[in-house]
Design a protein around this motif. Structure first.
Motif, PDB file in Angstrom:
ATOM      1  N   LEU A   1      -5.952 -10.096  16.441  1.00 53.25           N
ATOM      2  CA  LEU A   1      -6.198 -11.294  15.566  1.00 53.25           C
ATOM      3  C   LEU A   1      -5.484 -11.114  14.141  1.00 53.25           C
ATOM      4  O   LEU A   1      -5.156 -10.100  13.834  1.00 53.25           O
ATOM      5  N   ASP A   2      -5.333 -12.419  13.553  1.00 53.08           N
ATOM      6  CA  ASP A   2      -4.620 -12.373  12.319  1.00 53.08           C
ATOM      7  C   ASP A   2      -5.345 -13.126  11.260  1.00 53.08           C
ATOM      8  O   ASP A   2      -6.108 -13.823  11.435  1.00 53.08           O
ATOM      9  N   VAL A   3      -5.640 -12.382  10.086  1.00 54.88           N
ATOM     10  CA  VAL A   3      -6.449 -12.726   8.892  1.00 54.88           C
ATOM     11  C   VAL A   3      -5.808 -13.711   8.346  1.00 54.88           C
ATOM     12  O   VAL A   3      -4.729 -13.560   7.810  1.00 54.88           O
ATOM     13  N   SER A   4      -6.255 -15.102   7.965  1.00 51.57           N
ATOM     14  CA  SER A   4      -5.447 -16.159   7.420  1.00 51.57           C
ATOM     15  C   SER A   4      -5.771 -15.830   5.831  1.00 51.57           C
ATOM     16  O   SER A   4      -6.573 -15.662   5.346  1.00 51.57           O
ATOM     17  N   GLY A   5      -4.365 -16.078   5.126  1.00 49.47           N
ATOM     18  CA  GLY A   5      -4.214 -16.163   3.721  1.00 49.47           C
ATOM     19  C   GLY A   5      -4.621 -14.761   3.096  1.00 49.47           C
ATOM     20  O   GLY A   5      -5.366 -14.806   1.983  1.00 49.47           O
ATOM     21  N   ALA A   6      -4.135 -13.572   3.591  1.00 48.96           N
ATOM     22  CA  ALA A   6      -4.417 -12.306   3.197  1.00 48.96           C
ATOM     23  C   ALA A   6      -4.151 -12.050   1.746  1.00 48.96           C
ATOM     24  O   ALA A   6      -5.058 -11.674   0.856  1.00 48.96           O
ATOM     25  N   TYR A   7      -2.985 -12.440   1.296  1.00 51.60           N
ATOM     26  CA  TYR A   7      -2.551 -12.030   0.068  1.00 51.60           C
ATOM     27  C   TYR A   7      -3.230 -13.176  -1.048  1.00 51.60           C
ATOM     28  O   TYR A   7      -3.355 -12.871  -2.000  1.00 51.60           O
ATOM     29  N   LEU A   8      -3.402 -14.317  -0.488  1.00 50.64           N
ATOM     30  CA  LEU A   8      -4.101 -15.538  -1.429  1.00 50.64           C
ATOM     31  C   LEU A   8      -5.558 -15.092  -1.731  1.00 50.64           C
ATOM     32  O   LEU A   8      -5.851 -15.165  -2.722  1.00 50.64           O
ATOM     33  N   ALA A   9      -6.299 -14.423  -0.545  1.00 48.32           N
ATOM     34  CA  ALA A   9      -7.594 -14.040  -0.806  1.00 48.32           C
ATOM     35  C   ALA A   9      -7.585 -12.784  -1.805  1.00 48.32           C
ATOM     36  O   ALA A   9      -8.220 -12.481  -2.480  1.00 48.32           O
TER      37      ALA A   9
ATOM     38  N   GLU B   1     -20.425  -4.094  14.263  1.00 44.63           N
ATOM     39  CA  GLU B   1     -20.911  -5.168  15.158  1.00 44.63           C
ATOM     40  C   GLU B   1     -20.616  -4.925  16.580  1.00 44.63           C
ATOM     41  O   GLU B   1     -21.140  -5.502  17.464  1.00 44.63           O
ATOM     42  N   GLY B   2     -20.252  -3.665  16.860  1.00 47.07           N
ATOM     43  CA  GLY B   2     -20.179  -3.103  18.198  1.00 47.07           C
ATOM     44  C   GLY B   2     -18.682  -3.295  18.733  1.00 47.07           C
ATOM     45  O   GLY B   2     -18.701  -3.134  20.163  1.00 47.07           O
ATOM     46  N   LEU B   3     -17.926  -3.761  18.069  1.00 40.59           N
ATOM     47  CA  LEU B   3     -16.337  -4.052  18.748  1.00 40.59           C
ATOM     48  C   LEU B   3     -15.698  -2.737  18.739  1.00 40.59           C
ATOM     49  O   LEU B   3     -15.834  -1.871  18.078  1.00 40.59           O
ATOM     50  N   THR B   4     -14.804  -2.756  19.609  1.00 44.40           N
ATOM     51  CA  THR B   4     -14.043  -1.609  19.789  1.00 44.40           C
ATOM     52  C   THR B   4     -12.742  -1.831  19.000  1.00 44.40           C
ATOM     53  O   THR B   4     -11.943  -2.773  19.474  1.00 44.40           O
ATOM     54  N   LEU B   5     -12.317  -1.171  18.035  1.00 39.91           N
ATOM     55  CA  LEU B   5     -11.210  -1.167  17.098  1.00 39.91           C
ATOM     56  C   LEU B   5     -10.010  -0.401  18.085  1.00 39.91           C
ATOM     57  O   LEU B   5     -10.193   0.658  18.451  1.00 39.91           O
ATOM     58  N   VAL B   6      -8.958  -1.282  18.234  1.00 34.31           N
ATOM     59  CA  VAL B   6      -7.828  -0.550  19.090  1.00 34.31           C
ATOM     60  C   VAL B   6      -6.665  -0.499  18.009  1.00 34.31           C
ATOM     61  O   VAL B   6      -5.839   0.665  18.221  1.00 34.31           O
ATOM     62  N   ARG B   7      -6.280  -1.199  17.274  1.00 39.51           N
ATOM     63  CA  ARG B   7      -5.107  -1.132  16.299  1.00 39.51           C
ATOM     64  C   ARG B   7      -5.582  -1.874  14.949  1.00 39.51           C
ATOM     65  O   ARG B   7      -5.998  -3.106  14.988  1.00 39.51           O
ATOM     66  N   VAL B   8      -5.012  -1.494  13.767  1.00 35.78           N
ATOM     67  CA  VAL B   8      -5.214  -1.906  12.658  1.00 35.78           C
ATOM     68  C   VAL B   8      -3.780  -1.650  11.801  1.00 35.78           C
ATOM     69  O   VAL B   8      -3.765  -0.608  11.562  1.00 35.78           O
ATOM     70  N   CYS B   9      -3.037  -2.907  11.392  1.00 37.53           N
ATOM     71  CA  CYS B   9      -1.737  -2.583  10.732  1.00 37.53           C
ATOM     72  C   CYS B   9      -1.387  -3.797  10.226  1.00 37.53           C
ATOM     73  O   CYS B   9      -1.750  -4.859  10.178  1.00 37.53           O
ATOM     74  N   GLY B  10      -0.306  -3.567   9.014  1.00 41.98           N
ATOM     75  CA  GLY B  10       0.293  -4.635   8.614  1.00 41.98           C
ATOM     76  C   GLY B  10      -0.783  -5.121   7.417  1.00 41.98           C
ATOM     77  O   GLY B  10      -1.438  -4.267   6.650  1.00 41.98           O
ATOM     78  N   THR B  11      -0.596  -6.178   7.132  1.00 42.96           N
ATOM     79  CA  THR B  11      -1.274  -6.833   5.884  1.00 42.96           C
ATOM     80  C   THR B  11      -2.796  -7.610   6.510  1.00 42.96           C
ATOM     81  O   THR B  11      -3.803  -7.711   5.859  1.00 42.96           O
TER      82      THR B  11
ATOM     83  N   GLU C   1      -3.768  -7.525  10.475  1.00 42.25           N
ATOM     84  CA  GLU C   1      -3.600  -7.622  11.981  1.00 42.25           C
ATOM     85  C   GLU C   1      -4.764  -6.804  12.426  1.00 42.25           C
ATOM     86  O   GLU C   1      -5.019  -5.557  11.818  1.00 42.25           O
ATOM     87  N   LEU C   2      -5.745  -7.305  13.279  1.00 46.19           N
ATOM     88  CA  LEU C   2      -6.825  -6.616  13.985  1.00 46.19           C
ATOM     89  C   LEU C   2      -6.747  -6.708  15.295  1.00 46.19           C
ATOM     90  O   LEU C   2      -6.720  -7.832  15.907  1.00 46.19           O
TER      91      LEU C   2
END
Length: 538
Positions: free
Chosen positions: A255-263, A428-438, A440-441
């Motif tokens: 997944l990619d979080v939209s507008g991360a720097y703008l937020a 929420e019970g989801l399994t985190l596999v990777r968190v990176c960059g600005t 990316e989930l």
């Protein structure tokens, strides 16, 4: 009705371009005025005035109004003085000459003033001026507007003089200049993103209740040891991957979080110069940089460290968003770690809404571009906020606002926002596999129950889906040995009712479906009437 005419007059006055940079310098020199004297009268530094006269920058806001008034009066004074025979006469055709003032009633040129405003004295004079005034449109050197938002010289008409869609008008002008070529328009808009962003910020701060220090003296921790070496601030950029492969074999959603720097523009930013401050207790009304010794993080097997992949032990300089995140996680509500030990702090009075109007203006323009499928505006808006943040440090393209502390704080706020989303996914019970960059989930599970899918701020979009073995090659099952013996013996055992196929060369059991794959002991059931099938054929 009179106030409406005043607002219209102010609006038209702000659209008058200033003389060319060379003409500005000539006007000042023709009156034997020093740059220091003019800069002091206008209310800027001599370096800023020289930048205006050399074309490196353009005045904005109240400074532009004062400078325009100076140029108008300087032109009038230069025209009134006799010129020596060996010098050419001054060019008095500039739009800042006195007869060009517009009547607040009819908009035609007027030489009289009433209460400080240009105005005809009778209705007959207005009618006569309207019929005799020549249509005049000052030429522009560049078809692309150089200013995003016009400023009013009157506080009462600030709202009326603000252009409704400055970003849209700038994009439309760029497309017109490049004959509708989107690629060339995007390149041109991206190249001018930094000065445009600074002008937009200046326009969004009209009427602000507080001032900011634009070129503060920097503490030693913000100074680079060499031109290519970073300063001492740790932004806590996440770069985490689950140490062990998860037990679930579900596909991983990237997944990619939209507008991360703008937020992240909504964050606590210091207004003035950073000063040494008492680190205890932490004052939430101030913001800045802090030297801390972080506590141990014992949840790295399933949650990333909020401080990022820092390998060096001991104290580290962090920013306000990282400190607030660590303090929040050490509170009784979360109790994920001990509070950090704060050794030193450099802070100033702060506000979370310093860039709020600037952020909402860009957010609304971005939302309109997404709704209209406008790629040019979307890329332009992205360049505005990304380049604005990156140019807050040392940049040859940004000499009007040097705040490397803001740059670090905004970066860290984006990383803290990403960590918070990762933690919400975990709860929420989801399994985190990777968190990176600005932004990316990488998650396993039904992620739509935790996040809204879309491209608005705070929403996420699906970039890719892949199998866990792509990140953990060791988690892939060992390939089964294939039998190349063409003679396959079919055997049937009395103690089991299933079918068995054996290999003549080695005597091992083969899959009853493909008859080529050797079976492991765990693949052979001992219940009645069961066939021996390899995992690939099930």
């Amino acid at each position: 009705m009179m106030s409406r005419y005043l607002a219209i007059d102010d609006l038209l006055a702000t659209r008058r371009p200033l003389p060319a940079p060379a003409e500005r310098s000539r006007l000042r020199a023709s009156l034997d005025l020093t740059a220091d004297a003019v800069a002091h009268a206008v209310g800027v530094s001599p370096a800023t005035l020289h930048a205006w006269e050399e074309g490196h920058a353009e005045p904005q806001g109240a400074a532009r109004d004062a400078y325009a008034y100076f140029l108008s009066r300087a032109c009038t004074c230069a025209a009134a003085e006799p010129h020596p025979a060996n010098q050419p006469a001054a060019d008095t055709s500039t739009e800042f000459s006195a007869p060009q003032a517009s009547c607040v009633l009819c908009g035609s040129p007027a030489t009289q003033q009433v209460d400080g405003y240009p105005q005809h004295l009778t209705a007959a004079e207005c009618a006569e001026a309207a019929t005799t005034a020549p249509a005049h449109s000052p030429p522009r050197s560049d078809a692309t507007p150089e200013r995003l938002i016009a400023h009013s010289s009157s506080g009462a008409s600030q709202h009326s003089s603000t252009r409704q869609d400055p970003i849209g008008e700038t994009v439309a002008a760029a497309l017109a200049v490049h004959d509708g070529d989107q690629r060339r328009a995007i390149a041109a808009l991206t190249a001018r993103a930094i000065p445009d962003a600074l002008r937009l910020l200046e326009a969004c701060r009209v009427g602000a209740r507080y001032d900011i220090v634009r070129h503060p003296a920097l503490p030693e921790i913000l100074r680079k040891l060499s031109p290519h070496a970073p300063d001492r601030i740790w932004e806590a950029r996440p770069e985490w991957q689950r140490p062990q492969a998860p037990e679930q074999k579900d596909p991983v959603a990237a997944l990619d979080v939209s507008g991360a720097y703008l937020a992240a523009l909504k964050t606590h930013l210091p207004l003035g110069q950073l000063q040494p401050a008492d680190p205890y207790p932490h004052d939430r009304r101030r913001a800045g940089l802090h030297l801390i010794t972080p506590s141990a993080w014992e949840h790295g097997t399933y949650l990333p460290n909020p401080l990022g992949p820092r390998l060096e032990p001991g104290p580290v300089w962090i920013t306000e968003p990282t400190l607030r995140l660590l303090l929040r996680l050490s509170s009784s509500r979360h109790a994920l770690c001990d509070p950090p030990v704060i050794h030193e702090s450099y802070t100033s009075g702060s506000t979370e809404n310093l860039l709020e109007k600037f952020r909402t203006t860009l957010r609304d323009a971005r939302a309109r571009a997404l709704g209209d499928g406008d790629t040019v505006t979307l890329e332009y808006v992205k360049a505005l906020y990304v380049k604005f943040v990156s140019a807050l440090g040392v940049s040859a393209f940004n000499r009007g606002l040097r705040r490397p502390d803001w740059m670090h704080i905004i970066h860290s706020q984006a990383f803290a926002n990403l960590w918070s989303k990762a933690y919400n996914a975990h709860t929420e019970g989801l399994t985190l596999v990777r968190v990176c960059g600005t932004a990316e989930l990488h998650l396993q599970g039904e992620w739509r129950r935790a996040f809204r899918e879309g491209r608005d701020l705070g929403q996420v979009k699906l970039k890719d889906t892949y199998e866990v073995i792509a990140l953990y090659p060791g988690a892939a099952p060992e390939p089964q040995e294939s039998c190349n013996e063409p003679y396959i013996e079919k055997r049937r055992y009395e103690y089991a009712g299933g079918r068995y196929v054996g290999c003549r060369s080695c005597g091992g059991d083969l899959c009853t479906s493909c008859r080529t794959t050797h079976l492991a002991p765990s693949d052979i059931p001992y219940e009645d009437n069961d066939d021996n099938v390899c995992p690939a054929c099930r």
